[in-house]
Design a protein around this motif. Sequence first.
Motif, PDB file in Angstrom:
ATOM      1  N   VAL A  73       0.839  -1.202   0.000  1.00 40.83           N
ATOM      2  CA  VAL A  73       0.000   0.000   0.000  1.00 40.83           C
ATOM      3  C   VAL A  73       0.874   1.252   0.000  1.00 40.83           C
ATOM      4  N   TYR A  74       1.987   1.215   0.754  1.00 41.87           N
ATOM      5  CA  TYR A  74       2.865   2.389   0.752  1.00 41.87           C
ATOM      6  C   TYR A  74       3.454   2.610  -0.642  1.00 41.87           C
ATOM      7  N   LEU A  75       3.863   1.524  -1.298  1.00 39.53           N
ATOM      8  CA  LEU A  75       4.400   1.668  -2.647  1.00 39.53           C
ATOM      9  C   LEU A  75       3.343   2.253  -3.582  1.00 39.53           C
ATOM     10  N   GLY A  76       2.096   1.755  -3.470  1.00 38.58           N
ATOM     11  CA  GLY A  76       1.017   2.316  -4.286  1.00 38.58           C
ATOM     12  C   GLY A  76       0.791   3.790  -3.994  1.00 38.58           C
ATOM     13  N   MET A  77       0.821   4.156  -2.721  1.00 42.36           N
ATOM     14  CA  MET A  77       0.649   5.560  -2.339  1.00 42.36           C
ATOM     15  C   MET A  77       1.748   6.429  -2.939  1.00 42.36           C
ATOM     16  N   ALA A  78       2.983   5.938  -2.888  1.00 42.31           N
ATOM     17  CA  ALA A  78       4.096   6.703  -3.437  1.00 42.31           C
ATOM     18  C   ALA A  78       3.979   6.853  -4.952  1.00 42.31           C
ATOM     19  N   ILE A  79       3.516   5.806  -5.638  1.00 38.79           N
ATOM     20  CA  ILE A  79       3.344   5.884  -7.095  1.00 38.79           C
ATOM     21  C   ILE A  79       2.252   6.891  -7.450  1.00 38.79           C
ATOM     22  N   LEU A 132      11.294  -5.162  13.113  1.00 38.71           N
ATOM     23  CA  LEU A 132      10.258  -4.505  13.907  1.00 38.71           C
ATOM     24  C   LEU A 132      10.456  -2.992  13.907  1.00 38.71           C
ATOM     25  N   THR A 133      11.702  -2.563  14.057  1.00 47.56           N
ATOM     26  CA  THR A 133      11.988  -1.127  14.138  1.00 47.56           C
ATOM     27  C   THR A 133      11.661  -0.427  12.825  1.00 47.56           C
ATOM     28  N   THR A 134      12.051  -1.025  11.712  1.00 47.78           N
ATOM     29  CA  THR A 134      11.770  -0.393  10.416  1.00 47.78           C
ATOM     30  C   THR A 134      10.273  -0.414  10.100  1.00 47.78           C
ATOM     31  N   GLU A 135       9.575  -1.463  10.534  1.00 46.18           N
ATOM     32  CA  GLU A 135       8.118  -1.491  10.342  1.00 46.18           C
ATOM     33  C   GLU A 135       7.454  -0.404  11.179  1.00 46.18           C
ATOM     34  N   LEU A 136       7.977  -0.146  12.377  1.00 42.70           N
ATOM     35  CA  LEU A 136       7.466   0.949  13.192  1.00 42.70           C
ATOM     36  C   LEU A 136       7.721   2.289  12.518  1.00 42.70           C
ATOM     37  N   LEU A 137       8.869   2.449  11.904  1.00 40.84           N
ATOM     38  CA  LEU A 137       9.155   3.683  11.151  1.00 40.84           C
ATOM     39  C   LEU A 137       8.174   3.847   9.992  1.00 40.84           C
ATOM     40  N   LEU A 138       7.782   2.724   9.381  1.00 42.64           N
ATOM     41  CA  LEU A 138       6.791   2.791   8.306  1.00 42.64           C
ATOM     42  C   LEU A 138       5.464   3.328   8.833  1.00 42.64           C
ATOM     43  N   LEU A 139       5.063   2.884  10.020  1.00 44.49           N
ATOM     44  CA  LEU A 139       3.834   3.403  10.620  1.00 44.49           C
ATOM     45  C   LEU A 139       3.954   4.905  10.858  1.00 44.49           C
ATOM     46  N   PHE A 140       5.106   5.362  11.343  1.00 47.47           N
ATOM     47  CA  PHE A 140       5.314   6.792  11.568  1.00 47.47           C
ATOM     48  C   PHE A 140       5.243   7.574  10.251  1.00 47.47           C
ATOM     49  N   LEU A 141       5.754   6.972   9.176  1.00 52.63           N
ATOM     50  CA  LEU A 141       5.660   7.634   7.871  1.00 52.63           C
ATOM     51  C   LEU A 141       4.206   7.784   7.440  1.00 52.63           C
ATOM     52  N   GLY A 163       2.245  14.143  -0.428  1.00 51.06           N
ATOM     53  CA  GLY A 163       2.711  13.250  -1.482  1.00 51.06           C
ATOM     54  C   GLY A 163       4.224  13.268  -1.614  1.00 51.06           C
ATOM     55  N   PHE A 164       4.823  14.434  -1.435  1.00 49.56           N
ATOM     56  CA  PHE A 164       6.289  14.517  -1.496  1.00 49.56           C
ATOM     57  C   PHE A 164       6.914  13.692  -0.375  1.00 49.56           C
ATOM     58  N   LEU A 165       6.324  13.772   0.822  1.00 47.94           N
ATOM     59  CA  LEU A 165       6.812  12.955   1.945  1.00 47.94           C
ATOM     60  C   LEU A 165       6.674  11.471   1.627  1.00 47.94           C
ATOM     61  N   ALA A 166       5.559  11.092   1.008  1.00 43.62           N
ATOM     62  CA  ALA A 166       5.349   9.688   0.652  1.00 43.62           C
ATOM     63  C   ALA A 166       6.400   9.207  -0.338  1.00 43.62           C
ATOM     64  N   VAL A 171      12.087   4.993   0.213  1.00 45.18           N
ATOM     65  CA  VAL A 171      13.410   4.375   0.393  1.00 45.18           C
ATOM     66  C   VAL A 171      13.419   3.407   1.578  1.00 45.18           C
ATOM     67  N   LEU A 172      12.436   3.539   2.475  1.00 38.64           N
ATOM     68  CA  LEU A 172      12.383   2.636   3.630  1.00 38.64           C
ATOM     69  C   LEU A 172      11.977   1.218   3.245  1.00 38.64           C
ATOM     70  N   LEU A 173      11.245   1.056   2.143  1.00 36.75           N
ATOM     71  CA  LEU A 173      10.692  -0.257   1.793  1.00 36.75           C
ATOM     72  C   LEU A 173      11.765  -1.326   1.570  1.00 36.75           C
ATOM     73  N   PRO A 174      12.805  -1.061   0.775  1.00 40.54           N
ATOM     74  CA  PRO A 174      13.829  -2.105   0.630  1.00 40.54           C
ATOM     75  C   PRO A 174      14.581  -2.381   1.931  1.00 40.54           C
ATOM     76  N   ILE A 175      14.683  -1.384   2.802  1.00 43.04           N
ATOM     77  CA  ILE A 175      15.333  -1.601   4.091  1.00 43.04           C
ATOM     78  C   ILE A 175      14.510  -2.579   4.928  1.00 43.04           C
TER      79      ILE A 175
END
Length: 245
Positions: A73-79, A132-141, A163-166, A171-175
């Motif tokens: 969903v984040y990738l779709g939002m960014a696209i 877990l930490t990076t998934e939490l960062l995704l929630l914060f994003l 949208g610019f923030l998204a 870059v967090l997704l591959p991490i």
Amino acid sequence: MHPLVRWFHQLGSPPYFDRFAARWAPWCHGIGAVTMAVALWLALFRIPADYQQGDAFRILYVHVPMAWMSMAVYLGMAIYAAIALVWRIKLAEILAMACAPIGALYTAVTLATGSIWGKPMWGTWWDWDPRLTTELLLLFLYLGVIGLYAAIEDRRQAARAAGFLAVVGVVLLPIIKFSVTWWNSLHQGSTISLTGPSHMDASMQLPLWLMVIGTHVWFVGALLARARADNLRREAGKAWIAETA
């Protein structure tokens, strides 16, 4: 003009999109909910317990599809956001912003089910594990996109800023994806792989794939419903709104 291209052009029209979303959102919600319910029933009552983890492994059938959806969903939002930033397409802005609350829900469920699963497996509800930490960062994003969109009164400017923030946050997704291989991690590696061998017996995979299908279909329904509501708010006062009331 090719019929498919013509349909995409029509879909960008606020009245046409409203009719399209009103028609298909309930169907997607219903089909998605039924598919997920069947998947849960199979996971709870038809699949045998794991030989190592026992019944605790059953939460995998919720945790894994939710984790996949949190990133998809984040990738779709960014696209959508990138399309909106480059071509200034209003519907792309609306769809991008509609993705954020749904993606945040998927991410929150991922974190919650991961904690519940981690307690019997790791002996703790939470560990600052890379995944877990990076998934939490995704929630914060996600929450950052939602907050920024709500903080700016002008809807077009708000969508562009959020949208610019998204787009930057993608870059967090591959991490997240490769965190279990890049660093020492408590989190287990991939159980299911589309391109390589899977570490789950084929007889136990049906509920997982049904849940994956159900979460995707339900997402489409939720996206259409949220986008339709935002579209109606933006178009308030237009003649076509009065005609459909």
